[in-house]
Design a protein around this motif. Sequence first.
Motif, short mmCIF file in Angstrom:
data_model
loop_
_atom_site.label_atom_id
_atom_site.label_comp_id
_atom_site.label_asym_id
_atom_site.label_seq_id
_atom_site.Cartn_x
_atom_site.Cartn_y
_atom_site.Cartn_z
N LEU A 194 -1.99 75.87 11.89
CA LEU A 194 -3.01 74.84 11.88
C LEU A 194 -2.52 73.64 12.67
CD1 LEU A 194 -5.78 74.24 10.65
CD2 LEU A 194 -4.62 73.20 8.72
N SER A 195 -3.30 73.18 13.58
CA SER A 195 -2.96 72.03 14.40
C SER A 195 -3.63 70.80 13.82
CB SER A 195 -3.44 72.27 15.82
OG SER A 195 -3.39 71.06 16.55
N LEU A 196 -2.99 69.63 13.94
CA LEU A 196 -3.56 68.39 13.44
C LEU A 196 -4.83 68.02 14.19
CD1 LEU A 196 -0.51 66.10 12.75
CD2 LEU A 196 -1.97 67.22 11.10
N LYS A 197 -5.03 68.53 15.39
CA LYS A 197 -6.21 68.20 16.18
C LYS A 197 -7.39 69.13 15.86
CE LYS A 197 -4.22 64.96 18.55
NZ LYS A 197 -4.50 63.59 18.37
N GLU A 198 -7.20 70.13 15.01
CA GLU A 198 -8.26 71.09 14.68
C GLU A 198 -9.25 70.47 13.70
OE1 GLU A 198 -8.53 74.33 15.72
OE2 GLU A 198 -6.77 74.19 16.98
N PRO A 199 -10.54 70.81 13.78
CA PRO A 199 -11.54 70.27 12.86
C PRO A 199 -11.36 70.76 11.42
CG PRO A 199 -12.57 71.64 14.57
CD PRO A 199 -11.11 71.59 14.85
N ALA A 200 -10.60 71.85 11.22
CA ALA A 200 -10.40 72.37 9.86
C ALA A 200 -9.69 71.35 8.97
CB ALA A 200 -9.62 73.67 9.90
N PHE A 206 -7.08 63.46 4.25
CA PHE A 206 -6.34 62.20 4.30
C PHE A 206 -6.83 61.20 3.25
CE2 PHE A 206 -6.11 64.03 8.54
CZ PHE A 206 -4.74 64.12 8.67
N LEU A 207 -8.10 61.30 2.90
CA LEU A 207 -8.65 60.36 1.92
C LEU A 207 -8.11 60.58 0.51
CD1 LEU A 207 -12.36 59.96 3.04
CD2 LEU A 207 -10.45 58.38 3.37
N ILE A 208 -7.84 61.83 0.16
CA ILE A 208 -7.33 62.11 -1.19
C ILE A 208 -5.97 61.45 -1.42
CG2 ILE A 208 -6.54 63.94 -2.76
CD1 ILE A 208 -8.92 65.60 -1.70
N PRO A 209 -4.95 61.67 -0.56
CA PRO A 209 -3.68 60.98 -0.81
C PRO A 209 -3.79 59.46 -0.65
CG PRO A 209 -3.50 62.39 1.13
CD PRO A 209 -4.84 62.63 0.53
N LEU A 210 -4.66 59.00 0.24
CA LEU A 210 -4.86 57.56 0.40
C LEU A 210 -5.42 56.96 -0.89
CD1 LEU A 210 -4.92 55.03 2.22
CD2 LEU A 210 -7.24 55.70 2.87
N ALA A 211 -6.47 57.56 -1.43
CA ALA A 211 -7.08 57.07 -2.66
C ALA A 211 -6.11 57.19 -3.84
CB ALA A 211 -8.37 57.83 -2.95
N THR A 212 -5.36 58.28 -3.90
CA THR A 212 -4.39 58.47 -4.98
C THR A 212 -3.31 57.39 -4.93
OG1 THR A 212 -4.78 60.85 -4.96
CG2 THR A 212 -2.74 60.08 -6.00
N GLY A 213 -2.79 57.14 -3.74
CA GLY A 213 -1.75 56.11 -3.59
C GLY A 213 -2.25 54.73 -3.96
N LEU A 214 -3.47 54.39 -3.49
CA LEU A 214 -4.02 53.08 -3.82
C LEU A 214 -4.33 52.95 -5.31
CD1 LEU A 214 -6.35 52.52 -0.75
CD2 LEU A 214 -4.10 51.50 -1.20
N PHE A 215 -4.83 54.03 -5.93
CA PHE A 215 -5.10 54.00 -7.37
C PHE A 215 -3.80 53.82 -8.15
CE2 PHE A 215 -5.46 56.16 -11.46
CZ PHE A 215 -6.50 55.44 -12.03
N TRP A 216 -2.77 54.58 -7.77
CA TRP A 216 -1.48 54.52 -8.45
C TRP A 216 -0.90 53.11 -8.36
CZ3 TRP A 216 1.73 59.45 -8.73
CH2 TRP A 216 2.82 59.28 -9.58
N ALA A 217 -0.90 52.54 -7.16
CA ALA A 217 -0.37 51.19 -6.97
C ALA A 217 -1.22 50.17 -7.71
CB ALA A 217 -0.30 50.86 -5.48
N LEU A 271 -0.66 59.61 9.16
CA LEU A 271 -1.06 60.95 9.52
C LEU A 271 -2.50 60.98 10.03
CD1 LEU A 271 0.58 63.08 6.70
CD2 LEU A 271 1.24 62.96 9.11
N LEU A 272 -3.35 60.16 9.45
CA LEU A 272 -4.73 60.06 9.89
C LEU A 272 -4.78 59.56 11.34
CD1 LEU A 272 -7.78 60.17 9.19
CD2 LEU A 272 -7.56 57.79 8.45
N GLY A 273 -3.94 58.57 11.64
CA GLY A 273 -3.90 58.04 13.01
C GLY A 273 -3.43 59.08 14.02
N ARG A 274 -2.52 59.93 13.62
CA ARG A 274 -2.03 60.98 14.53
C ARG A 274 -3.05 62.08 14.71
NH1 ARG A 274 3.43 63.45 13.35
NH2 ARG A 274 3.04 64.25 15.43
N ALA A 275 -3.86 62.34 13.68
CA ALA A 275 -4.78 63.47 13.74
C ALA A 275 -6.03 63.15 14.53
CB ALA A 275 -5.17 63.89 12.33
#
Length: 152
Positions: A7-13, A19-30, A147-151
């Motif tokens: 799987l490539s980071l540039k693929e639509p899959a 990216f939103l799940i770990p972002l939301a989890t991290g913000l919720f945890w903090a 990772l979102l910025g790279r993808a």
Amino acid sequence: MSRSGHLSLKEPALDLLTFLIPLATGLFWAGTAVYRLVNDNDLRQHGVRVEARVVGPVPGVPASHSRSRGKWVINPLVSFTTPDGRTVRHGVGSRKNPVKVRENAQVILFHAPEDPSRLTVDGHGVRGRAYSEIVFGVSLAVIAVLLLGRAF
């Protein structure tokens, strides 16, 4: 997928939700750690300082939440007298944020003047755990953003 089967980071899959799940989890945890830290600091600054005695484990609570272990009690029942003369018995600690003290020990705690059941025990790791969870949550969010910025 690429021709090699990876799987490539540039693929639509690999969509935005990944990216939103770990972002939301991290913000919720903090965020929850910041809330606990602010609440703890508020009780220390504006609460009533009292000495309390560790009575033992909280009766009727599952052993996973409050128990004796040798000369130690995890998430104990404490007893103290408020400045207006009321005797309060209240359990401290939780499964997620345990408090470990010696049985029959005297502990210092701070409670809200209007609600003695809202309390914090002095010197039992609330701040250290909160700071660690803030660092972990923010780190998880930053990694997700990078990772979102790279993808895309």
